[in-house]
Design a protein around this motif. Sequence first.
Motif, mmCIF file in Angstrom:
data_model
loop_
_atom_site.group_PDB
_atom_site.id
_atom_site.type_symbol
_atom_site.label_atom_id
_atom_site.label_comp_id
_atom_site.label_asym_id
_atom_site.label_seq_id
_atom_site.Cartn_x
_atom_site.Cartn_y
_atom_site.Cartn_z
ATOM 1 N N ALA A 31 -5.832 3.234 -4.440
ATOM 2 C CA ALA A 31 -4.895 4.216 -4.983
ATOM 3 C C ALA A 31 -5.237 4.548 -6.425
ATOM 4 O O ALA A 31 -5.159 5.710 -6.846
ATOM 5 C CB ALA A 31 -3.462 3.696 -4.888
ATOM 6 N N LEU A 32 -5.647 3.548 -7.194
ATOM 7 C CA LEU A 32 -6.055 3.791 -8.576
ATOM 8 C C LEU A 32 -7.300 4.666 -8.603
ATOM 9 O O LEU A 32 -7.411 5.591 -9.414
ATOM 10 C CB LEU A 32 -6.311 2.462 -9.282
ATOM 11 C CG LEU A 32 -6.576 2.517 -10.787
ATOM 12 C CD1 LEU A 32 -5.428 3.185 -11.523
ATOM 13 C CD2 LEU A 32 -6.827 1.124 -11.336
ATOM 14 N N ASP A 33 -8.251 4.401 -7.707
ATOM 15 C CA ASP A 33 -9.441 5.252 -7.602
ATOM 16 C C ASP A 33 -9.053 6.693 -7.250
ATOM 17 O O ASP A 33 -9.606 7.658 -7.800
ATOM 18 C CB ASP A 33 -10.383 4.711 -6.529
ATOM 19 C CG ASP A 33 -11.072 3.424 -6.924
ATOM 20 O OD1 ASP A 33 -11.067 3.090 -8.128
ATOM 21 O OD2 ASP A 33 -11.612 2.732 -6.031
ATOM 22 N N PHE A 34 -8.109 6.838 -6.345
ATOM 23 C CA PHE A 34 -7.668 8.144 -5.862
ATOM 24 C C PHE A 34 -7.101 8.991 -7.004
ATOM 25 O O PHE A 34 -7.419 10.183 -7.133
ATOM 26 C CB PHE A 34 -6.619 7.930 -4.768
ATOM 27 C CG PHE A 34 -6.013 9.178 -4.194
ATOM 28 C CD1 PHE A 34 -6.796 10.168 -3.623
ATOM 29 C CD2 PHE A 34 -4.639 9.349 -4.203
ATOM 30 C CE1 PHE A 34 -6.224 11.314 -3.075
ATOM 31 C CE2 PHE A 34 -4.059 10.478 -3.659
ATOM 32 C CZ PHE A 34 -4.847 11.469 -3.099
ATOM 33 N N GLY B 63 0.814 -1.212 0.000
ATOM 34 C CA GLY B 63 0.000 0.000 0.000
ATOM 35 C C GLY B 63 0.843 1.256 0.000
ATOM 36 O O GLY B 63 2.067 1.213 0.105
ATOM 37 N N VAL B 64 0.174 2.396 -0.131
ATOM 38 C CA VAL B 64 0.840 3.695 -0.071
ATOM 39 C C VAL B 64 0.097 4.576 0.928
ATOM 40 O O VAL B 64 -1.127 4.568 0.997
ATOM 41 C CB VAL B 64 0.879 4.395 -1.452
ATOM 42 C CG1 VAL B 64 1.865 3.716 -2.375
ATOM 43 C CG2 VAL B 64 -0.501 4.463 -2.088
ATOM 44 N N ASN B 65 0.860 5.335 1.705
ATOM 45 C CA ASN B 65 0.281 6.223 2.710
ATOM 46 C C ASN B 65 0.197 7.625 2.134
ATOM 47 O O ASN B 65 1.229 8.268 1.873
ATOM 48 C CB ASN B 65 1.130 6.218 3.984
ATOM 49 C CG ASN B 65 0.404 6.873 5.141
ATOM 50 O OD1 ASN B 65 0.302 8.088 5.210
ATOM 51 N ND2 ASN B 65 -0.106 6.062 6.047
ATOM 52 N N GLY C 102 -8.659 12.484 4.371
ATOM 53 C CA GLY C 102 -7.756 12.249 5.492
ATOM 54 C C GLY C 102 -6.524 11.447 5.105
ATOM 55 O O GLY C 102 -6.454 10.847 4.039
ATOM 56 N N GLN C 103 -5.519 11.461 6.001
ATOM 57 C CA GLN C 103 -4.299 10.684 5.809
ATOM 58 C C GLN C 103 -4.612 9.214 6.017
ATOM 59 O O GLN C 103 -5.220 8.843 7.023
ATOM 60 C CB GLN C 103 -3.221 11.139 6.803
ATOM 61 C CG GLN C 103 -1.845 10.566 6.542
ATOM 62 C CD GLN C 103 -1.132 11.252 5.386
ATOM 63 O OE1 GLN C 103 -1.369 12.431 5.135
ATOM 64 N NE2 GLN C 103 -0.274 10.524 4.693
ATOM 65 N N GLN C 104 -4.190 8.371 5.088
ATOM 66 C CA GLN C 104 -4.539 6.957 5.203
ATOM 67 C C GLN C 104 -3.698 6.082 4.283
ATOM 68 O O GLN C 104 -3.040 6.569 3.372
ATOM 69 C CB GLN C 104 -6.019 6.749 4.883
ATOM 70 C CG GLN C 104 -6.440 7.239 3.514
ATOM 71 C CD GLN C 104 -7.947 7.430 3.408
ATOM 72 O OE1 GLN C 104 -8.673 6.461 3.218
ATOM 73 N NE2 GLN C 104 -8.388 8.675 3.525
ATOM 74 N N GLU C 105 -3.743 4.789 4.580
ATOM 75 C CA GLU C 105 -3.061 3.786 3.765
ATOM 76 C C GLU C 105 -4.037 3.279 2.712
ATOM 77 O O GLU C 105 -5.130 2.823 3.037
ATOM 78 C CB GLU C 105 -2.591 2.632 4.647
ATOM 79 C CG GLU C 105 -1.642 1.674 3.977
ATOM 80 C CD GLU C 105 -0.197 2.123 4.071
ATOM 81 O OE1 GLU C 105 0.638 1.535 3.364
ATOM 82 O OE2 GLU C 105 0.090 3.059 4.854
ATOM 83 N N LEU C 106 -3.653 3.357 1.434
ATOM 84 C CA LEU C 106 -4.502 2.897 0.345
ATOM 85 C C LEU C 106 -3.912 1.642 -0.286
ATOM 86 O O LEU C 106 -2.699 1.572 -0.513
ATOM 87 C CB LEU C 106 -4.639 3.979 -0.740
ATOM 88 C CG LEU C 106 -5.212 5.335 -0.322
ATOM 89 C CD1 LEU C 106 -5.311 6.248 -1.547
ATOM 90 C CD2 LEU C 106 -6.569 5.190 0.341
ATOM 91 N N GLN D 280 1.140 12.817 -8.426
ATOM 92 C CA GLN D 280 2.501 13.036 -7.977
ATOM 93 C C GLN D 280 2.710 12.477 -6.572
ATOM 94 O O GLN D 280 3.749 11.884 -6.268
ATOM 95 C CB GLN D 280 2.816 14.526 -8.016
ATOM 96 C CG GLN D 280 2.888 15.097 -9.426
ATOM 97 C CD GLN D 280 3.003 16.609 -9.446
ATOM 98 O OE1 GLN D 280 3.152 17.231 -8.410
ATOM 99 N NE2 GLN D 280 2.927 17.187 -10.631
ATOM 100 N N GLN D 281 1.711 12.670 -5.722
ATOM 101 C CA GLN D 281 1.802 12.176 -4.350
ATOM 102 C C GLN D 281 1.913 10.651 -4.318
ATOM 103 O O GLN D 281 2.776 10.085 -3.632
ATOM 104 C CB GLN D 281 0.562 12.626 -3.554
ATOM 105 C CG GLN D 281 0.611 12.258 -2.081
ATOM 106 C CD GLN D 281 -0.647 12.641 -1.322
ATOM 107 O OE1 GLN D 281 -0.777 12.332 -0.139
ATOM 108 N NE2 GLN D 281 -1.588 13.297 -1.984
ATOM 109 N N VAL D 282 1.078 9.969 -5.091
ATOM 110 C CA VAL D 282 1.083 8.505 -5.095
ATOM 111 C C VAL D 282 2.385 7.969 -5.674
ATOM 112 O O VAL D 282 2.998 7.053 -5.121
ATOM 113 C CB VAL D 282 -0.124 7.953 -5.878
ATOM 114 C CG1 VAL D 282 0.017 6.457 -6.114
ATOM 115 C CG2 VAL D 282 -1.415 8.225 -5.105
#
Length: 348
Positions: free
Chosen positions: A221-224, A187-189, A212-216, A247-249
């Motif tokens: 993450a693809l949805d994000f 995952g990615v935070n 919010g800050q979270q683990e995806l 960029q964040q991911v």
Amino acid sequence: MNDGNTPLPSRKEGSSIARKSRKSAWIKRSLIALVLVLVLSGTAYGIYLYQVGMKNIDKMSIANNGIEVPEEEKADVKPLTILLLGLDSRENLGLMNTDVIMMLTLNPEKKTGTLVSLPRDTYVHPAGYREARKANQFYSIAKVNGYGEGEFGEVKTIFGDFFDIKPDYAVMINFKAFEDMIDALGGVNVYVDQDMKYVDNADGTNIDLKQGQQELNGKEALDFVRYRKSNRGTAPSSDFERNQRQQQVLSEMLNEAKSFSTTLVVDKLMNAVGDNVTTDMPSEQIKSFIKTYVGLTSNNIEYIPLEGSWRSPFIYLDEADVEQAKAKLKQQLNGETTPTPTETSPAE
């Protein structure tokens, strides 16, 4: 090349007001991450490659892997040009269009690259074709009709002519790899900047994220990074906001990959690549590529997204921008340019 007998739709002169192309920016940056996974896996190359990587390298190469690559042709010596194609092949949609088309040039001495992206709806009229097509349709045409030498012969010729530069190889990436890579990394935070809800039963999309800050995980993450509009009461997103998320991911993916050195994680990363990447690069060249570009990051890649005006059903590129992009690709091969990070870089 096509002999022109395949029926192709006529160009329609649209009366729409010119507008900036609608970019699939999340796909573009995802593709950069997928290409770099070879480098990320190469972080542990010296220890683990022959234990867990070789089966996947052989799996993704459709070249004759018994052939030897001459020393002067190997990636550690020769600057390479690679055509990158991104395929969204979700089974319920039955698609074969390459919605991402990029040309990448790499210089082994400077360890730098130049990456030019072409909008999927770009007007392209290759020699030998009676009429134009959107850029993303040529792979499907070639695949169905058996044009060209091998799986990539036709599209390498078409886009090689378009960019006035001959690709050494082509790489096709299925975007399932994006999810698989993130899951392999555990995952990615990231910080989700707003609530996101969108449902599309036609392609199975179901986005449901809270701020919010979270683990995806991979799917989340693809949805994000894909989220653009809502049909469930949440606010839509601008392209600028989507770019920031992407960029964040990708930054988190790079950081996560560099922090892992266990056989299990490298094995999962290589499996994600092996199951979702196809290339005509021989296995021996893939190994040379990995070793040569270990440590390459997005800051070493000059990213040039071509844009244009929309006149249905095509995007028409600015010729001056295209010529400048061609020059940049060639300068990279000749070692005449060093990329400078900009706000359009794929990751900060």
